[in-house]
Design a protein around this motif. Structure first.
Motif, PDB file in Angstrom:
ATOM      1  N   GLN A   1      -5.817  -9.644 -11.946  1.00 21.31           N
ATOM      2  CA  GLN A   1      -6.459 -10.001 -13.207  1.00 21.31           C
ATOM      3  C   GLN A   1      -5.541 -10.866 -14.060  1.00 21.31           C
ATOM      4  OE1 GLN A   1      -9.657  -9.461 -13.830  1.00 21.31           O
ATOM      5  NE2 GLN A   1      -9.367 -10.761 -15.627  1.00 21.31           N
TER       6      GLN A   1
ATOM      7  N   HIS B   1      -2.640   4.873  -5.739  1.00 22.17           N
ATOM      8  CA  HIS B   1      -3.726   4.005  -6.209  1.00 22.17           C
ATOM      9  C   HIS B   1      -3.387   2.516  -6.040  1.00 22.17           C
ATOM     10  CE1 HIS B   1      -5.314   7.692  -7.812  1.00 22.17           C
ATOM     11  NE2 HIS B   1      -4.324   7.820  -8.699  1.00 22.17           N
TER      12      HIS B   1
ATOM     13  N   ALA C   1      -5.548  -4.864  -8.286  1.00 23.22           N
ATOM     14  CA  ALA C   1      -6.572  -5.427  -9.173  1.00 23.22           C
ATOM     15  C   ALA C   1      -5.981  -5.834 -10.515  1.00 23.22           C
ATOM     16  CB  ALA C   1      -7.703  -4.423  -9.373  1.00 23.22           C
ATOM     17  N   LEU C   2      -5.069  -5.031 -11.046  1.00 22.67           N
ATOM     18  CA  LEU C   2      -4.431  -5.373 -12.324  1.00 22.67           C
ATOM     19  C   LEU C   2      -3.556  -6.619 -12.176  1.00 22.67           C
ATOM     20  CD1 LEU C   2      -3.447  -1.809 -13.614  1.00 22.67           C
ATOM     21  CD2 LEU C   2      -5.189  -3.338 -14.577  1.00 22.67           C
TER      22      LEU C   2
ATOM     23  N   GLU D   1      -5.039  -0.006  -4.748  1.00 19.70           N
ATOM     24  CA  GLU D   1      -6.102  -0.957  -5.061  1.00 19.70           C
ATOM     25  C   GLU D   1      -6.168  -1.231  -6.559  1.00 19.70           C
ATOM     26  OE1 GLU D   1      -7.400  -2.500  -2.691  1.00 19.70           O
ATOM     27  OE2 GLU D   1      -6.629  -1.214  -1.109  1.00 19.70           O
ATOM     28  N   ARG D   2      -5.953  -0.195  -7.354  1.00 22.35           N
ATOM     29  CA  ARG D   2      -5.961  -0.380  -8.802  1.00 22.35           C
ATOM     30  C   ARG D   2      -4.800  -1.271  -9.237  1.00 22.35           C
ATOM     31  NH1 ARG D   2      -5.352   5.017 -12.075  1.00 22.35           N
ATOM     32  NH2 ARG D   2      -7.151   5.509 -10.731  1.00 22.35           N
ATOM     33  N   ALA D   3      -3.613  -1.036  -8.644  1.00 23.02           N
ATOM     34  CA  ALA D   3      -2.448  -1.848  -8.994  1.00 23.02           C
ATOM     35  C   ALA D   3      -2.665  -3.309  -8.612  1.00 23.02           C
ATOM     36  CB  ALA D   3      -1.206  -1.295  -8.310  1.00 23.02           C
TER      37      ALA D   3
ATOM     38  N   ARG E   1       0.828  -1.212   0.000  1.00 23.14           N
ATOM     39  CA  ARG E   1       0.000   0.000   0.000  1.00 23.14           C
ATOM     40  C   ARG E   1       0.859   1.257   0.000  1.00 23.14           C
ATOM     41  NH1 ARG E   1      -3.038  -4.115   0.366  1.00 23.14           N
ATOM     42  NH2 ARG E   1      -5.299  -3.888   0.278  1.00 23.14           N
TER      43      ARG E   1
END
Length: 365
Positions: free
Chosen positions: A39, A29, A35-36, A31-33, A25
Motif C-alpha cells: 500500500q 500474519h 499488503a501494508l 499477508e497482512r504485512a 513468510r
C-alpha cells in the motif's frame, strides 16, 4: 553472467514501474504485512504518475509468491498496463522501493543474481539396521540450480529409493545420471550431504570429471518444501566466490590488458565501447551509485556522458537517466555479459572495464 532473463523488460518502451519488496513468510500474519508494504509503494507510484490500471496489474502480482516459504523478496516490473517481469529474490531488499521511470530499475535484481554459480546438490540417506550395511534402503535426492537465486526457485528434483544390498551397483548407474545432469547445468560444483557411508559409495563411483567437483558438507540436510536442497550449506560453500565462467572472463581480461589486447577501462571508454556494440562482457567492481547519470536515447546503444555528445550522434531530445539503468539496458540490448568482480581480485579504473569483441583499428601506417 548472462542477462537474457531481462530481455522481456525491454520488449516495449517505457515508462516502467519497478517494485522491490519483502514478501517473506517467516513472520506472523505475513499477508497482512505484505499488503501494508505494498500500500505504501502503491501510493508512492501514484504520486510519481503511474495510472490506476498499471497499479492494479502490479497489485495482482505482489505477494502472489505465497508458495515460497521463509525469508525472500519479490521484484515486479510493469509497463503500459502489462506485467513484464516477476522475479523472486533470494534475499529481501534492504528497503522496499517503487520507481516509475523511463527505464526499468533492474540493477538491484541483477545484483541479487550475482554470483550465479551453477551446481548440483545431492543428499543420500541410509535407513536400516544400525550394525548392518545389507539391510534397509538408501534414498537419494538430487537437484540442479544456480546459486543464489535457486534458493527460492529450486529446480526439479531427482528421487531414488534403492535397497542397500544393491547400492554399490546402482550408485554407479546413478553416478552417470548425475553426470548428465551436471553437464547440462554446466555445474561448477557437486555438493554432497547426508549419510557418510552411502555418500562415500556414491562419490567413489562418480565419473572422475564430476568427482573432482565434489564438496562434502555436514549439518542438517532436511530442506523446507519450496526451498533449495541443502540451502544452508550452499550459502556456506558459495558465499564470497565467483562462478567459474566469470572467473575465466576475469583471467582473459587480465591477460589481454597485460598484452594491450581488446579491453577498456574507465567509464568514458567503456561507454564509448557500448555505443559501438563492442562490449562482450562488462566488468564492475561495484554497481554505479544512484547519483551517477548518463544521457540516453530510445535505443540501447544510445548512451553518453553528456547531452551534446548524444546530440552529435543524431539523437533527438536525449534524457538524463541513472547510469545503472542505462548500462543494464545497453548490456541486454547488445547481448553482453556482466561480471561482478571484487576489487581484491581485480581493481578497475573507476570501478569499470570491459572485454571487447574486437580491437579498434590502429592508425594508418
Amino acid at each position: 553472467m548472462r542477462l537474457s532473463f531481462l530481455e522481456p523488460l525491454y520488449a516495449e518502451p517505457g515508462p516502467y514501474a519497478s517494485v522491490y519488496l519483502d514478501t517473506s513468510r517467516d513472520a506472523e500474519h505475513p499477508e497482512r504485512a505484505i499488503a501494508l508494504r505494498w500500500q505504501r509503494l502503491r501510493e508512492s507510484l501514484s504520486r510519481q504518475g503511474a495510472d490506476r490500471t498499471l497499479l492494479n496489474v502490479l497489485e495482482e502480482a505482489v505477494g502472489a509468491d505465497a508458495e515460497v516459504p521463509g525469508v525472500h523478496g519479490q521484484a515486479v516490473f510493469a509497463a503500459h498496463g502489462t506485467l513484464v517481469l516477476d522475479g523472486e529474490l533470494p534475499r529481501p531488499p534492504e528497503h522496499d522501493s517503487a520507481r516509475y521511470s523511463t527505464l526499468p530499475d533492474a540493477m538491484p535484481l541483477v545484483t541479487q543474481h550475482v554470483p550465479e554459480i551453477p551446481y548440483i546438490a545431492v543428499v543420500v540417506h541410509y535407513r536400516g539396521l544400525p550394525t548392518a550395511e545389507t539391510h534397509g534402503w538408501v534414498t537419494l535426492e538430487a537437484e540442479t540450480g544456480t546459486w543464489p537465486t535457486s534458493t527460492v526457485t529450486p529446480g526439479e528434483r531427482l528421487h531414488r529409493r534403492v535397497p542397500v544390498a544393491t547400492w554399490h551397483h546402482t550408485s554407479l548407474r546413478l553416478g552417470h545420471r548425475l553426470d548428465e545432469q551436471a553437464r547440462r547445468a554446466h555445474a561448477d560444483a557437486v555438493i554432497v550431504g547426508g549419510d557418510e557411508w552411502a555418500g562415500n559409495v556414491l562419490v567413489r563411483r562418480l565419473p572422475r570429471t564430476l568427482r573432482d567437483k565434489v564438496v562434502r558438507v555436514g549439518g542438517r540436510t532436511p530442506t523446507e518444501t519450496g526451498r533449495a536442497l541443502l540451502e544452508p550449506q550452499l550459502d556456506a560453500v558459495f558465499r564470497g566466490h565467483m562462478a567459474a565462467h566469470d572467473w575465466e572472463l576475469v583471467q582473459i581480461f587480465i591477460g589481454r590488458r597485460a598484452a594491450d589486447g581488446p579491453t577498456t577501462e574507465g567509464l568514458a571508454a567503456t561507454v564509448a565501447a557500448l555505443q559501438r556494440g563492442q562490449v562482450s562482457a562488462l566488468l564492475l567492481n561495484r554497481p554505479p551509485g544512484s547519483s551517477l547519470r548518463l544521457w540516453v536515447g530510445p535505443h540501447p546503444t544510445q548512451l553518453a556522458l553528456s547531452e551534446p555528445e548524444l546530440i552529435s550522434f543524431g539523437v533527438r531530445a536525449p534524457r538524463e537517466e541513472r547510469a545503472d539503468e542505462a548500462l543494464v539496458r545497453a548490456l541486454v540490448g547488445t547481448g553482453a555479459e556482466l561480471v561482478a568482480v571484487p576489487e581484491s581480485e581485480l581493481t578497475l579504473h573507476e570501478g569499470v572495464g570491459a572485454l571487447l569483441r574486437y580491437a579498434d583499428p590502429g592508425p594508418p601506417s
